[in-house]
Motif scaffolding. Structure first.
Motif, PDB file in Angstrom:
ATOM      1  N   ASP A 193       8.866  44.589  23.315  1.00  0.00           N
ATOM      2  CA  ASP A 193       8.562  45.286  24.564  1.00  0.00           C
ATOM      3  C   ASP A 193       7.731  46.537  24.268  1.00  0.00           C
ATOM      4  O   ASP A 193       8.036  47.277  23.334  1.00  0.00           O
ATOM      5  CB  ASP A 193       9.872  45.681  25.259  1.00  0.00           C
ATOM      6  CG  ASP A 193       9.664  46.147  26.694  1.00  0.00           C
ATOM      7  OD1 ASP A 193       9.033  47.209  26.884  1.00  0.00           O
ATOM      8  OD2 ASP A 193      10.138  45.466  27.616  1.00  0.00           O
ATOM      9  N   PRO A 194       6.673  46.807  25.051  1.00  0.00           N
ATOM     10  CA  PRO A 194       5.856  48.005  24.778  1.00  0.00           C
ATOM     11  C   PRO A 194       6.619  49.321  24.903  1.00  0.00           C
ATOM     12  O   PRO A 194       6.170  50.346  24.381  1.00  0.00           O
ATOM     13  CB  PRO A 194       4.730  47.904  25.818  1.00  0.00           C
ATOM     14  CG  PRO A 194       5.218  46.942  26.854  1.00  0.00           C
ATOM     15  CD  PRO A 194       6.126  45.998  26.150  1.00  0.00           C
ATOM     16  N   ARG A 195       7.762  49.316  25.583  1.00  0.00           N
ATOM     17  CA  ARG A 195       8.558  50.541  25.709  1.00  0.00           C
ATOM     18  C   ARG A 195       9.460  50.788  24.502  1.00  0.00           C
ATOM     19  O   ARG A 195      10.036  51.871  24.363  1.00  0.00           O
ATOM     20  CB  ARG A 195       9.429  50.471  26.971  1.00  0.00           C
ATOM     21  CG  ARG A 195       8.656  50.361  28.275  1.00  0.00           C
ATOM     22  CD  ARG A 195       9.582  50.039  29.441  1.00  0.00           C
ATOM     23  NE  ARG A 195      10.179  48.714  29.281  1.00  0.00           N
ATOM     24  CZ  ARG A 195      11.071  48.187  30.123  1.00  0.00           C
ATOM     25  NH1 ARG A 195      11.470  48.902  31.174  1.00  0.00           N
ATOM     26  NH2 ARG A 195      11.559  46.981  29.916  1.00  0.00           N
ATOM     27  N   TYR A 196       9.572  49.802  23.640  1.00  0.00           N
ATOM     28  CA  TYR A 196      10.518  49.887  22.526  1.00  0.00           C
ATOM     29  C   TYR A 196      10.246  51.058  21.587  1.00  0.00           C
ATOM     30  O   TYR A 196      11.195  51.766  21.208  1.00  0.00           O
ATOM     31  CB  TYR A 196      10.526  48.565  21.768  1.00  0.00           C
ATOM     32  CG  TYR A 196      11.541  48.482  20.658  1.00  0.00           C
ATOM     33  CD1 TYR A 196      12.873  48.190  20.933  1.00  0.00           C
ATOM     34  CD2 TYR A 196      11.172  48.679  19.329  1.00  0.00           C
ATOM     35  CE1 TYR A 196      13.814  48.109  19.913  1.00  0.00           C
ATOM     36  CE2 TYR A 196      12.111  48.596  18.307  1.00  0.00           C
ATOM     37  CZ  TYR A 196      13.424  48.316  18.599  1.00  0.00           C
ATOM     38  OH  TYR A 196      14.352  48.240  17.588  1.00  0.00           O
ATOM     39  N   PRO A 197       9.003  51.327  21.162  1.00  0.00           N
ATOM     40  CA  PRO A 197       8.789  52.464  20.252  1.00  0.00           C
ATOM     41  C   PRO A 197       9.271  53.787  20.835  1.00  0.00           C
ATOM     42  O   PRO A 197       9.907  54.586  20.142  1.00  0.00           O
ATOM     43  CB  PRO A 197       7.273  52.452  20.028  1.00  0.00           C
ATOM     44  CG  PRO A 197       6.871  51.032  20.264  1.00  0.00           C
ATOM     45  CD  PRO A 197       7.758  50.559  21.371  1.00  0.00           C
ATOM     46  N   ALA A 198       8.961  54.035  22.117  1.00  0.00           N
ATOM     47  CA  ALA A 198       9.396  55.288  22.740  1.00  0.00           C
ATOM     48  C   ALA A 198      10.918  55.343  22.853  1.00  0.00           C
ATOM     49  O   ALA A 198      11.530  56.404  22.635  1.00  0.00           O
ATOM     50  CB  ALA A 198       8.750  55.442  24.117  1.00  0.00           C
ATOM     51  N   LEU A 199      11.534  54.220  23.201  1.00  0.00           N
ATOM     52  CA  LEU A 199      12.998  54.196  23.293  1.00  0.00           C
ATOM     53  C   LEU A 199      13.627  54.396  21.924  1.00  0.00           C
ATOM     54  O   LEU A 199      14.665  55.065  21.799  1.00  0.00           O
ATOM     55  CB  LEU A 199      13.464  52.874  23.905  1.00  0.00           C
ATOM     56  CG  LEU A 199      14.983  52.723  24.078  1.00  0.00           C
ATOM     57  CD1 LEU A 199      15.539  53.810  24.986  1.00  0.00           C
ATOM     58  CD2 LEU A 199      15.338  51.338  24.617  1.00  0.00           C
ATOM     59  N   ARG A 200      13.007  53.863  20.886  1.00  0.00           N
ATOM     60  CA  ARG A 200      13.545  54.049  19.542  1.00  0.00           C
ATOM     61  C   ARG A 200      13.496  55.518  19.134  1.00  0.00           C
ATOM     62  O   ARG A 200      14.439  56.036  18.533  1.00  0.00           O
ATOM     63  CB  ARG A 200      12.757  53.194  18.544  1.00  0.00           C
ATOM     64  CG  ARG A 200      13.418  53.132  17.180  1.00  0.00           C
ATOM     65  CD  ARG A 200      12.698  52.212  16.240  1.00  0.00           C
ATOM     66  NE  ARG A 200      13.338  52.255  14.919  1.00  0.00           N
ATOM     67  CZ  ARG A 200      12.708  52.062  13.783  1.00  0.00           C
ATOM     68  NH1 ARG A 200      11.406  51.781  13.772  1.00  0.00           N
ATOM     69  NH2 ARG A 200      13.353  52.135  12.643  1.00  0.00           N
TER      70      ARG A 200
END
Length: 450
Positions: A272-279
């Motif tokens: 998901d493209p949001r995964y890096p920011a959530l990580r």
């Protein structure tokens, strides 16, 4: 007398790290081979087949684990004891591991024993016999492991959190090794049929890491796996469902002096493209000793020796989780602080310093963990099990470098809300229920026995 001090050495910036690009080829039978050449004289072979726990039929939970454990317990050429002796003669080790999305079979051997090691690995996928007596023994071992996990408060809390986050029909919410009931219902024929149906070369990937030349490897692979052919064309279907509504489950352990706390929700996965920011945001919240949760619950309040927040990667999705044990009287205050920290982070966001610090820790830590062929192969195997392409690691690192505090804050505020969290608590229900009801009054709270 004057003391002369040597000048302080200049510390150079860390070199850029790139996950190795494998040499990839497809054998005539459809088996994909990814080779990571290195100077390691210990060769690591990992065969990844895309049938993990999510592929298990309903009511047969644990069948993938039993099947994988039986592959080296008897083949057309070796009994289990003979297979173990053959490994010993070449200084090799063999183990299997089942994840949500795949079964991983890993064999490690000094380079001198590579040829016979490949032959033994090939035996486990082409000529396993799944002996009845070994089946009974392995099933008993896996059953004992499942029962032990239920009796361990920390492991039970993890299981209960998964059950709270996922619907009953979703395999991700059930124990990895199955339950005593599901394991009891398995037969040797069930296990053999499940494994054989999923051991298809065109769906498998063999990962090779270590000091072997491409030409030598190609010759050995052709000899070892030439006879492996697909035997079943059924599709691998994953048992998944939409996330469950937020709920809280309390496992009553009367007299317990501490409470195992787990909070979580289903969210975006690694693709998901949001995964890096959530990580990044999750790391700021609870990913290190410098995290917000650790600063309050461990350092300031002394509720716990450790608190951790992390993301669980699943094929096509993920799970956000927080875990900490606290003493029973601190259960209510600790949960209130957990919720307060999350709400504050949602409202005020993440600072630039927190964001850059988290990114540095995530980026600089990975290369230290990937210095051996075994570590590289294991990392790639994890990616394959989650359905990620070979370039995912490098693309993810590149994405992390460009995450701003505003990006991480926005994604965290979008996805992680106290009202969306599921909760699992293992402790003395009589003592902790009033405090849980005060925090989770709007959620359904279920109590079950330990």
């Amino acid at each position: 007398m004057t003391t002369q001090l040597a000048p302080r050495p200049t510390v150079a910036p860390p070199p850029a790290y790139t996950f190795p690009t494998p040499r990839t080829r497809v054998l005539g039978n459809g088996l994909t081979v990814e080779h990571f050449p290195s100077r390691n004289r210990l060769i690591t072979l990992t065969l990844v087949t895309p049938a993990g726990t999510l592929a298990e039929p309903a009511g047969s939970e644990g069948i993938a684990t039993v099947a994988a454990s039986l592959r080296d317990e008897g083949t057309a050429h070796h009994t289990g004891e003979q297979f173990a002796a053959a490994l010993d003669r070449i200084g090799a080790s063999y183990e299997t591991r089942v994840t949500d999305g795949a079964t991983l079979a890993t064999l490690q051997v000094p380079v001198a024993g590579l040829a016979p090691a490949l032959g033994l690995l090939a035996e486990t996928v082409m000529r396993a016999t799944y002996p009845e007596d070994e089946f009974e023994r392995v099933r008993a071992i896996v059953t004992d492991r499942a029962n032990s996990a239920r009796l361990n408060p920390g492991m039970r809390a993890h299981q209960v959190l998964h059950a709270a986050c996922f619907r009953p029909e979703d395999r991700a919410g059930l124990p990895e090794s199955g339950t005593a009931t599901s394991l009891k219902g398995l037969t040797r024929d069930d296990v053999a049929a499940f494994d054989r149906a999923n051991l298809l070369p065109e769906r498998a990937t063999l990962l090779v890491g270590g000091d072997v030349t491409p030409s030598a490897l190609d010759d050995l692979l052709g000899e070892a796996f030439a006879d492996w052919r697909g035997r079943d064309r059924r599709a691998v279907t994953a048992r998944t469902a939409d996330p469950a509504s937020p709920r809280v489950i309390v496992v009553d352990r009367p007299g317990s002096v501490q409470t195992e706390i787990r909070l979580g929700l289903v969210g975006p996965g690694p693709s998901d493209p949001r995964y890096p920011a959530l990580r990044v945001a999750t790391h700021v919240l609870g990913g290190s000793m410098n995290s917000r949760l650790s600063a309050v619950l461990r350092e300031e309040k002394g509720y716990t020796y450790g608190v951790h927040g992390w993301l669980r990667g699943l094929p096509g999705r993920g799970q956000f989780m927080i875990a900490t044990p606290v003493d029973t009287p601190s259960t209510g205050p600790a949960i209130a602080d957990l919720v307060s920290i999350i709400e504050t982070m949602r409202a005020d966001g993440i600072t630039d310093a927190e964001c850059s610090g988290a990114i540095d820790e995530l980026l600089l830590g990975a290369p230290l963990e990937l210095q051996t062929a075994a570590a590289v192969v294991n990392q790639r195997a994890t990616h394959l099990a989650q359905g990620l392409p070979s370039n995912w690691f490098n693309e993810h690192r590149a994405a992390l470098k460009h995450i701003s505090a505003a990006d991480a804050s926005a994604v965290f505020a979008e996805l992680v809300a106290p009202a969306a969290l599921c909760g699992a608590f293992v402790g003395d229900a009589e003592k902790i229920m009033p405090e849980l009801e005060a925090v989770f009054g709007g959620s359904a709270i279920t109590v079950e026995p330990f």
